[in-house]
Structures are given as structure tokens and as C-alpha cells.
Write a protein that holds these residues in place. Structure first.
Motif, PDB file in Angstrom:
ATOM      1  N   PRO A   1       0.828  -1.216   0.000  1.00  0.00           N
ATOM      2  CA  PRO A   1       0.000   0.000   0.000  1.00  0.00           C
ATOM      3  C   PRO A   1       0.859   1.262   0.000  1.00  0.00           C
ATOM      4  O   PRO A   1       1.933   1.298   0.595  1.00  0.00           O
ATOM      5  N   ALA A   2       0.362   2.284  -0.681  1.00  0.00           N
ATOM      6  CA  ALA A   2       1.015   3.604  -0.711  1.00  0.00           C
ATOM      7  C   ALA A   2       0.139   4.580   0.059  1.00  0.00           C
ATOM      8  O   ALA A   2      -1.083   4.601  -0.111  1.00  0.00           O
ATOM      9  N   MET A   3       0.754   5.396   0.910  1.00  0.00           N
ATOM     10  CA  MET A   3       0.005   6.353   1.720  1.00  0.00           C
ATOM     11  C   MET A   3      -0.134   7.665   0.968  1.00  0.00           C
ATOM     12  O   MET A   3       0.854   8.246   0.511  1.00  0.00           O
ATOM     13  N   LEU A   4      -1.371   8.159   0.828  1.00  0.00           N
ATOM     14  CA  LEU A   4      -1.632   9.442   0.197  1.00  0.00           C
ATOM     15  C   LEU A   4      -1.507  10.552   1.225  1.00  0.00           C
ATOM     16  O   LEU A   4      -1.385  10.314   2.433  1.00  0.00           O
ATOM     17  N   SER A   5      -1.531  11.803   0.761  1.00  0.00           N
ATOM     18  CA  SER A   5      -1.304  12.938   1.649  1.00  0.00           C
ATOM     19  C   SER A   5      -2.375  13.067   2.723  1.00  0.00           C
ATOM     20  O   SER A   5      -2.123  13.620   3.794  1.00  0.00           O
ATOM     21  N   ASP A   6      -3.571  12.564   2.466  1.00  0.00           N
ATOM     22  CA  ASP A   6      -4.638  12.650   3.461  1.00  0.00           C
ATOM     23  C   ASP A   6      -4.628  11.475   4.432  1.00  0.00           C
ATOM     24  O   ASP A   6      -5.565  11.295   5.215  1.00  0.00           O
TER      25      ASP A   6
ATOM     26  N   ARG B   1      -4.747   8.337   3.659  1.00  0.00           N
ATOM     27  CA  ARG B   1      -5.506   7.200   3.146  1.00  0.00           C
ATOM     28  C   ARG B   1      -4.567   6.255   2.409  1.00  0.00           C
ATOM     29  O   ARG B   1      -3.763   6.698   1.577  1.00  0.00           O
ATOM     30  N   PRO B   2      -4.619   4.942   2.691  1.00  0.00           N
ATOM     31  CA  PRO B   2      -3.774   4.005   1.952  1.00  0.00           C
ATOM     32  C   PRO B   2      -4.369   3.708   0.575  1.00  0.00           C
ATOM     33  O   PRO B   2      -5.581   3.609   0.414  1.00  0.00           O
ATOM     34  N   ALA B   3      -3.509   3.594  -0.400  1.00  0.00           N
ATOM     35  CA  ALA B   3      -3.941   3.232  -1.759  1.00  0.00           C
ATOM     36  C   ALA B   3      -3.103   2.041  -2.200  1.00  0.00           C
ATOM     37  O   ALA B   3      -1.881   2.082  -2.128  1.00  0.00           O
ATOM     38  N   GLN B   4      -3.768   1.017  -2.639  1.00  0.00           N
ATOM     39  CA  GLN B   4      -3.074  -0.207  -3.032  1.00  0.00           C
ATOM     40  C   GLN B   4      -3.373  -0.521  -4.487  1.00  0.00           C
ATOM     41  O   GLN B   4      -4.513  -0.400  -4.937  1.00  0.00           O
ATOM     42  N   THR B   5      -2.334  -0.869  -5.210  1.00  0.00           N
ATOM     43  CA  THR B   5      -2.514  -1.211  -6.617  1.00  0.00           C
ATOM     44  C   THR B   5      -1.531  -2.312  -6.982  1.00  0.00           C
ATOM     45  O   THR B   5      -0.604  -2.622  -6.217  1.00  0.00           O
ATOM     46  N   HIS B   6      -1.751  -2.902  -8.129  1.00  0.00           N
ATOM     47  CA  HIS B   6      -0.834  -3.897  -8.666  1.00  0.00           C
ATOM     48  C   HIS B   6      -0.364  -3.421 -10.029  1.00  0.00           C
ATOM     49  O   HIS B   6      -0.819  -2.394 -10.529  1.00  0.00           O
ATOM     50  N   VAL B   7       0.517  -4.184 -10.616  1.00  0.00           N
ATOM     51  CA  VAL B   7       1.068  -3.789 -11.898  1.00  0.00           C
ATOM     52  C   VAL B   7       1.081  -4.994 -12.829  1.00  0.00           C
ATOM     53  O   VAL B   7       1.295  -6.122 -12.404  1.00  0.00           O
TER      54      VAL B   7
END
Length: 741
Positions: free
Chosen positions: A407-412, A414-420
Motif C-alpha cells: 500500500p502507498a500512503m496518500l497525503s490525506d 488514506r492508503p492506496a493499493q494497486t498492482h502492476v
């Protein structure tokens, strides 16, 4: 027009003004530079004499007619000789030049005027009326100085004592020039040791512009050693400056003053007995701008990663090196899974934050010899060069998938998770140029997405060639569909017991202009599963309904069955579309239309299939399960499916005369049809004997080559009127075959 560009224009024009000591060359040179920077095609300069006489044309550039009238008086409105710089759409009428319709008026403080002329106002990025007033004021003063200089020059020819006056004026002008130059000027004294080796140099004098450029007051410059002023040892440019002071030719060089954070372009010339003079301009902002432009040309603005241009350059170099060293490189195309929906749901700003976070994560993962680039949107590219073999590449890509998945943490907060999804091609196995390698990696990446994402796929040249050929074949099939090369052929269906034609099955054919009539096996697989399968199916329905209309008008009442692909039948709005097609043919009774659906299609989504079939049955359309017996339907499925007809697959019917197992299967299907109140029809009836055996089994409806081959629509009425069933069918006994346990 930004500040740097305007300053460049002003600097250029200031050089033009300050480089002449005579009026006409001064005006001519200034006009040339003004025309160059503003886009006007022609210009004139008119000056008034001190006695108040009308202005005379003193210079003309860009118009040979006006140039022939130099020194003539010109009748100009008095207001043009005074006031502010302005743009006029109605310029004064000039002798021999009536064609001008636009004018930039530059009054010279009552001494005259410069007019830039054009047939229409030229486009210009310069704020013309804003930047030229101070320049015109300096030009007016330069005109006065040049007039004074010319007057003094004339006086020298008649009086010897004018020499002192001229020298004084020249000194005054030099001092004025020294004080007002846009370039920095400094005078230096070279300091050497006893052996003549240069140690340093002292700044003896400098103009105000020098102080401004260096950002230092005079007291911190004059009389001090350069090593102290510039806080560096040895002093900047010492060897080059010393060489000029000792007789070497003048030089121009670029000097970086780290302590002052300045970059200077310096011209150095000898001065005095042991010194030199420097004339310099500040290149700091220009170099910063060039660096920004270079970064914009080769780096992505959002992520600061290399862009496509820089990647292409590095990839070309890597390919050349790998070809020379026979080494292995991997070219990878990366695309974030689900980024489009994430961007739509959370907004563009959050999407950019996620891209930046992923870019940083990838940048920390790659090796020093690798290249990571952003190609646009959520698409990245990766060049891996430090690879021993394919297994090493696989291990690195597995690690990359794991790295991105966190997961990547956004400025607010909030965690954001993605795949590639990653597509990979390996050089030299894929021995192509850089652009082709990147395209192959991209193709493999799309396959990774089609397989569900969060994986890597290696480029397979043979597979890609097959996909490309299929894509080209589909494109040709679509072209044929839209050019009217497809047609429906019709195979009769008969009641063998009653000896009459009951209907026909519509079968698509391609009337290929070079290859002749092609069966569905040549092109239907291309459409099935593509987004164009529905388009083809809609054409089949529309064509079949139109043909029913034609036969109705010819008093030929037949039932017509059509085949519908799985992807077409499984559309949520299939029944709605079909109702719309039927409404476009009000003369066709819906019960004349029967839809044949493969047994496997119906079973793939039993609930959806039942719903669609019931919706169509409500307005009179019936259904047949095609190729029945080849699927895996249970009695429960058969009971639930609202199909009226079971079509016995021809692969079973063809061998019932000699294969007991096929005979048993056919008998079983007929028995199921009778048990569940369905009608059975047999495909593949090739001989009268096939028909007799089917009649014995209790199947009275049939079609096949033994009855008739598929034929064009125009032939069916003729064939129907002439058809006679084999006499053996009328004599065939009723059902007597029973399954043996």
C-alpha cells in the motif's frame, strides 16, 4: 513573453544603440534590430532640426521606395513627434508608400520619431508599448550624443583647439558608457611571484553593472584580491586571464562562481602593462532556464523520471552494447492495474499522488545500471541490463510485483493499493531495434492484463504473429461485413413423415471476391469473443427478418431458424434488441423466427439464459438447443430451459446406420425430447436410409445434405415447390427401437 526573453531583446537593442557614434548608422542599426524583434517588415526614422524645420527622413529599412527619399522633408502630424509609444491602425500617409495600414510609433522626445510599418499589424509576443519607452529615451539621448559627436568632428576639421574638446567629450562619453553599460566591466591587475608565476589578480575598478551582477557592494570589490572576492583558491580563470595579460589573444569563456552562485560569460582583453579587462554578462538565469528546458525535454514533469525520449536514447545504447558484448537485456512495459477507476473515484490529485509514490518505490528498487521511465498516464517502462539469464530476470520481476503491491500512503493519510501488469521482451532473443522492442514489451503487457493483471508475461514472437494475423483477419472480416460481402444461405428443414418443407435454417456465407463462397468455419471464430460478434449477429437477424418479409410477399410461409453466438445471446439487452428488430418488420409473425443457441451457451449461465429465452418467448419467438448431446446438460437443466426444439448433432446422426453407440445416443435424445414435451430434429441426414432409421426411432423432422444443401435465398422457393420426399419415408414403420440395457 517572460522576463528573460524581454531582457534578451532589450540587451540586443542596447548593444545596437551603444555601438554607433553617427546618427544615420545608429538609426539604421536600431531600426534593423527593432524590425527583427517585432516582426514589422519596414521602418523609417525622421529627425527634426533644432531650428524647428519639418522632420527629415534620415533612415529607412525594408522599403527601397522610402530609401530613395532620404534627407527629404516629411509632413508628419506634430503629435507623432511627442507623447508615448503607441500602436496605430491608421499610420500617416508617406510619399510613395501608401500600402501601410499599421504602425508602431516611437517618439524620440521631440527630436523626431521612429515608425515601424506593416500592411497589417503583425503578431508579436513582445509587450511593445510597455518595453520600448525606456529604450526610446536612451535612443533619443544617443541621437543627441551622436549629433554632438558629428558636430565636434566637423569642428575639428576647422580648428586645432577642438582636439581637446573632442578628447574631453570622448572621455565623458567613455565614462558614461562605462557607467551605463548593461554588461559588467572590471579592470584587473595581475599579481605574480618572484619567478613570474601568476598567483592572483586584484580588481582595480568596475562599473555599477559589475556590482549588480556579482551581488556585492563596491567596497567589497574594488582593491580586493579575486580569491577573496570569489572565495576560491586559486582565483577563477587565473591561468587564462594571465595568458591574455601577457600577450595571448583575447578570449571568451564561461566561468562558474560557486560561492556567489553565478555563471558568467566573460570576454577578457589586455589592459595596461600587467593587467587585463573583463566584460561579462550574467548567464545564471539563462543556464537555469536551459537546464529546466533540458529536463522538460528528457524528464517527466510529474515523477522526475526519464521520459520516452531519454528512454529511447538509453535503450538504443543498451541494445548496441548488448549486441557488441553478447549480453542480455530486458525491456519491460509496466501499467498499473485499476488506475483508471481509482483516478475516477478519488480524483486527479490523488491519482497523481499514487503515480508519484509508485515512481519513488520503483526508483529505489532498480539497480544503478537500469533505467526507469514514465511514458505517460500510468504507463512506465523499465530497462534491465544487469542480468545473467532468464531465471535472473524472472526473479527480479517477481520481486518487482511484490514491491509495487504494497500500500502507498496518500497525503490525506488514506492508503492506496494497486498492482502492476508487466510485459517483457528479451534481447538478443528478440533481435530488433529499440522501438520494436518497446512495442513488443507493450504487447506482452496487454496480454498480462487480459490474463487478470498482477503478473508479468514474456513476449512470444510466434504467439504475437498469430494474434496479429487474427487481428488482420478480423479487420478483413469486418470490412467484408460492412461492404456487403456476407450473405445468408438457407438449408431446408422437412417433415419426413408428412413429406413437406416446414422451414429452413439460415447459414452465413462469405462471398469472397477472390476465394469464392467461404463457409462459417473460415471467419466466425474471428468474430466470436470479440466486441464485433454482436454487430455480426444483429446483421444476421436483420437479414433473416427481411428475407421472411420477401417470402411472405411471395406467399411462401416458412419457419426460419438463425444461429446466435454465445457472446451475442449473453448480452443483457438481447431480448430488447430483438423486439426492436421485429417491430421494424411488422409483416413478419414472430413465431416464424426460431433462435438456435448452442447447448453449452445455455448452460454457461443457466439463470441468464432462461431469463432471456422467456423474454423472447413472450413475444412469440421460439428456441432450439443446437448440437444437443455434445454438452453436459442434466435432466434438471433440460427441464428448466424453455427450449422448444432439440437439434440432434450431425456427428451422432451421420453414423447411426453402422455405429450402435451413436444409434443409442440418438434414440436417447429422441426419448428425452418426447419425455419433456420437446420436438427433436436431426441434422446430418445424408441418405434416404438415414431418414428411415430416424422415423423408426420416432424423429420426423430432419435436415441435411441428403435433403438439400444450403442455397441462396432466391433458389429456396423453386426448390420447395419441386421437392418430393423419398417414397421409402412414407413406408417407414413407426417407432419401434428401444434402448437395450
Amino acid at each position: 513573453m517572460n522576463r528573460d526573453q524581454v531582457l534578451t531583446v532589450l540587451y540586443d537593442l542596447a548593444l545596437a544603440i551603444g555601438s554607433e557614434v553617427r546618427v544615420v548608422p545608429l538609426l539604421t542599426r536600431t531600426l534593423q534590430r527593432l524590425l527583427y524583434h517585432t516582426g514589422f517588415p519596414a521602418g523609417i526614422a525622421a529627425l527634426s532640426d533644432s531650428d524647428g524645420s519639418p522632420p527629415r527622413l534620415r533612415a529607412a529599412v525594408g522599403d527601397h521606395v522610402l530609401a530613395e527619399r532620404l534627407e527629404e522633408n516629411i509632413a508628419l502630424p506634430a503629435e507623432l513627434l511627442h507623447g508615448e509609444v503607441r500602436l496605430l491602425d491608421a499610420p500617416p500617409v508617406l510619399p510613395g508608400a501608401p500600402r501601410y495600414r499599421a504602425c508602431l510609433c516611437l517618439p524620440l522626445d521631440g527630436a523626431g520619431v521612429l515608425l515601424l510599418l506593416a500592411a497589417q499589424r503583425p503578431p508579436s509576443e513582445l509587450p511593445l508599448t510597455a518595453i520600448f519607452p525606456p529604450l526610446v529615451a536612451n535612443l533619443a539621448r544617443a541621437v543627441l550624443l551622436c549629433r554632438s559627436h558629428e558636430a565636434m568632428t566637423a569642428a575639428l576639421r576647422n580648428a586645432h583647439d577642438a582636439t581637446r574638446l573632442l578628447l574631453h567629450e570622448r572621455e565623458r562619453r567613455f565614462q558614461s558608457l562605462f557607467a551605463n553599460m548593461l554588461e559588467g566591466v572590471a579592470l584587473h591587475e595581475l599579481i605574480c611571484d618572484a619567478g613570474g608565476r601568476p598567483l592572483d589578480y586584484r580588481i582595480v575598478d568596475c562599473n555599477p553593472r559589475c556590482s549588480e551582477i556579482l551581488g556585492l557592494p563596491f567596497v567589497d570589490i574594488i582593491g580586493r584580491l579575486a580569491s577573496e572576492v570569489f572565495a576560491t583558491q586559486p582565483a577563477p580563470g587565473l591561468e587564462a586571464f594571465a595568458a591574455v595579460a601577457r600577450g595571448a589573444p583575447p578570449q571568451r569563456l564561461e566561468l562558474r562562481l560557486s560561492a556567489l552562485r553565478r555563471i558568467l560569460e566573460i570576454s577578457v582583453v589586455p589592459w595596461g602593462k600587467h593587467g587585463f579587462a573583463t566584460v561579462f554578462t550574467d548567464l545564471t538565469e539563462r543556464r537555469r532556464l536551459e537546464q529546466r528546458l533540458a529536463r522538460a525535454a528528457y524528464y517527466d514533469e510529474l515523477t522526475r523520471l526519464p521520459n520516452r525520449a531519454l528512454l529511447s536514447d538509453r535503450l538504443q545504447r543498451a541494445v548496441a552494447s548488448a549486441r557488441h558484448d553478447n549480453s542480455l537485456i530486458a525491456v519491460c512495459s509496466l501499467d498499473l492495474d485499476g488506475f483508471g477507476p481509482f483516478n475516477a473515484r478519488h480524483g486527479h490529485t490523488a491519482g497523481n499522488e499514487l503515480l508519484i509514490a509508485i515512481a519513488r518505490r520503483l526508483a529505489t528498487w532498480i539497480g544503478p545500471e537500469d533505467t526507469l521511465a514514465r511514458l505517460g498516464g500510468d504507463e512506465f517502462a523499465l530497462l534491465l541490463t544487469d542480468l545473467d539469464d532468464l531465471d535472473a530476470c524472472r526473479r527480479r520481476l517477481d520481486a518487482l510485483l511484490t514491491t509495487v503491491a504494497g500500500p502507498a500512503m496518500l497525503s490525506d493519510g488514506r492508503p492506496a493499493q494497486t498492482h502492476v501488469s508487466i510485459g517483457v521482451t528479451l534481447f538478443p532473443a528478440d533481435d530488433n531495434d529499440a522501438d520494436t522492442l518497446l512495442r513488443h514489451a507493450d504487447q506482452a503487457m496487454y496480454r498480462a492484463k487480459q490474463e487478470g493483471g498482477h503478473r508479468f508475461v514474456l513476449f512470444d514472437a510466434d504467439q504475437e504473429r498469430t494474434i496479429r494475423e487474427q487481428r488482420e483477419a478480423l479487420a478483413r472480416g469486418l470490412e467484408a461485413l460492412r461492404n456487403g460481402e456476407f450473405a445468408l444461405y438457407y438449408q431446408p428443414k422437412v417433415d419426413m413423415r408428412a413429406g413437406r418443407v416446414i422451414g429452413a435454417e439460415a447459414l452465413i456465407r462469405w462471398l469472397h471476391p477472390e476465394l469464392g463462397v467461404l463457409s462459417p468455419a473460415h471467419f466466425l471464430p474471428l468474430f466470436e469473443g470479440s466486441e464485433h460478434a454482436v454487430e455480426l449477429g444483429e446483421w444476421v437477424i436483420a437479414t433473416a427478418l427481411s428475407q421472411l418479409d420477401v417470402w411472405r410477399q411471395a406467399d411462401l410461409a416458412l419457419e426460419l431458424s438463425i444461429n446466435i453466438s454465445a457472446s451475442h445471446f449473453q448480452q443483457d439487452d438481447f431480448a430488447t434488441r430483438l423486439a426492436g428488430q421485429l417491430s421494424a418488420h411488422p409483416g413478419v409473425t414472430p413465431s416464424q423466427l426460431q433462435i438456435e443457441v448452442l447447448e453449452t451457451t445455455a448452460l454457461a449461465d443457466l439463470i441468464g439464459a432462461c431469463r432471456t429465452m422467456e423474454q423472447c418467448r413472450q413475444f412469440g419467438v421460439s428456441f432450439a438447443l443446437d448440437d444437443f448431446g455434445t454438452g453436459y446438460s442434466s435432466l434438471t437443466y433440460l427441464k428448466r430451459l424453455p427450449a422448444d426444439v432439440l437439434k440432434i448433432d450431425q456427428s451422432f446422426v451421420r453414423d447411426i446406420l453402422r455405429d450402435p453407440e451413436d444409434l443409442a445416443i440418438v434414440a436417447g435424445v429422441i426419448g428425452l425430447a418426447q419425455t419433456f414435451g420437446r420436438t427433436a430434429i436431426a441434422e446430418g441426414v445424408e441418405t434416404a436410409e438415414h431418414g428411415c432409421r430416424l422415423l423408426e426411432l420416432g424423429c420426423e423432422l430432419a435436415q441435411g445434405y441428403g435433403i438439400a444443401r444450403p442455397m441462396p435465398a432466391a433458389e429456396l422457393p423453386v426448390w420447395t415447390a419441386a421437392w418430393q420426399p423419398p417414397q421409402a419415408w412414407a413406408l417407414a414403420p413407426a417407432q419401434h427401437y428401444a434402448l437395450r440395457g
